[in-house]
Write a protein that holds these residues in place. Structure first.
Motif: not given
Length: 248
Positions: A98, A105, A110
């Protein structure tokens, strides 16, 4: 002291530098000091120098995250790629992928992925809410401040009915109070999406430990505001936070 005591034991030395780096990283997150991120980076690099062949987990991950936090995305992704090559199915593998896909991030809070079906049968996920400002209302019929907040939430929903805004009610009412919960929603005109979090999965994912808790997500799914354990009227900054995100 740990670094000093490690002596020539490469594995212990790498671990001691890692812990020192994590301490600097925690301090940086607390006060936003770039200098502490640089200190953390130095310690993580020292850990890798101390034991380059080490199988200690997260060495490249730690360094990669600190680099991303400094907006050095290419360098950070390179280190994270090393981590995923070593531990393809490691405990952090999904998180590493991710971060590689979206380095922001590491710098932005998030929201965790979630999925639930409302009382109206509509499925909501973090992805499906993209493009809308979202207010998550963690509440329960047993919670007096939550109950007192209902008229304010009803007005909020009405005022922003035509905006890219949605309130999601996440109730912690137990199974024995299911009918009470449904009747309360109907009686009080709570027409925004409602969900009873029976297993507390959504509550746990968002780290909710007090009621009510209001979590505001922006159109990208980034948490922008949180108020816990206080009534809606006391959370004065909530309204302005909502307006600010809608203007964006």
């Amino acid at each position: 002291r740990g670094i000093e005591l490690a002596g020539t034991d490469a594995r212990l030395l790498a671990r001691a530098h890692t812990y020192k780096g994590l301490a600097f990283q925690a301090l940086a997150e607390k006060d936003g000091a770039l200098a502490k991120l640089l200190d953390a980076e130095a310690e993580f690099r020292a850990a890798l120098v101390a034991d380059p062949e080490s199988n200690l987990p997260d060495l490249y991950y730690n360094l990669g995250v600190v680099l991303l936090k400094q907006h050095r995305d290419d360098e950070g992704v390179a280190e994270l790629t090393k981590e995923i090559e070593i531990r393809v199915n490691g405990t952090r593998a999904d998180e590493v992928r991710s971060l590689i896909a979206n380095p922001r991030r590491a710098r932005e809070k998030y929201a965790p992925d979630f999925s639930f079906v409302s009382t109206a049968g509509e499925t909501f996920t973090l992805e499906s809410l993209h493009g809308r400002v979202v207010l998550l209302d963690f509440w329960g019929t047993w919670c007096a401040p939550c109950v007192r907040a209902v008229p304010s939430l009803r007005k909020l929903q009405k005022d922003h009915a035509k905006d890219a805004f949605v309130i999601l009610g996440i109730s912690s009412d137990p199974d024995k109070d299911q009918e009470k919960w449904r009747m309360f929603i109907e009686k009080n005109g709570m027409i925004w999406p409602q969900y009873r979090d029976r297993g507390h999965e959504v509550q746990s994912a968002f780290g909710v430990h007090a009621f009510p808790t209001y979590v505001l997500l922006d159109a990208e799914g980034i948490e922008r505001f949180r108020a816990s354990g206080t009534g809606f009227h006391q959370a004065r900054a909530l309204g302005s936070a909502i307006e600010q995100q809608l203007k964006r």
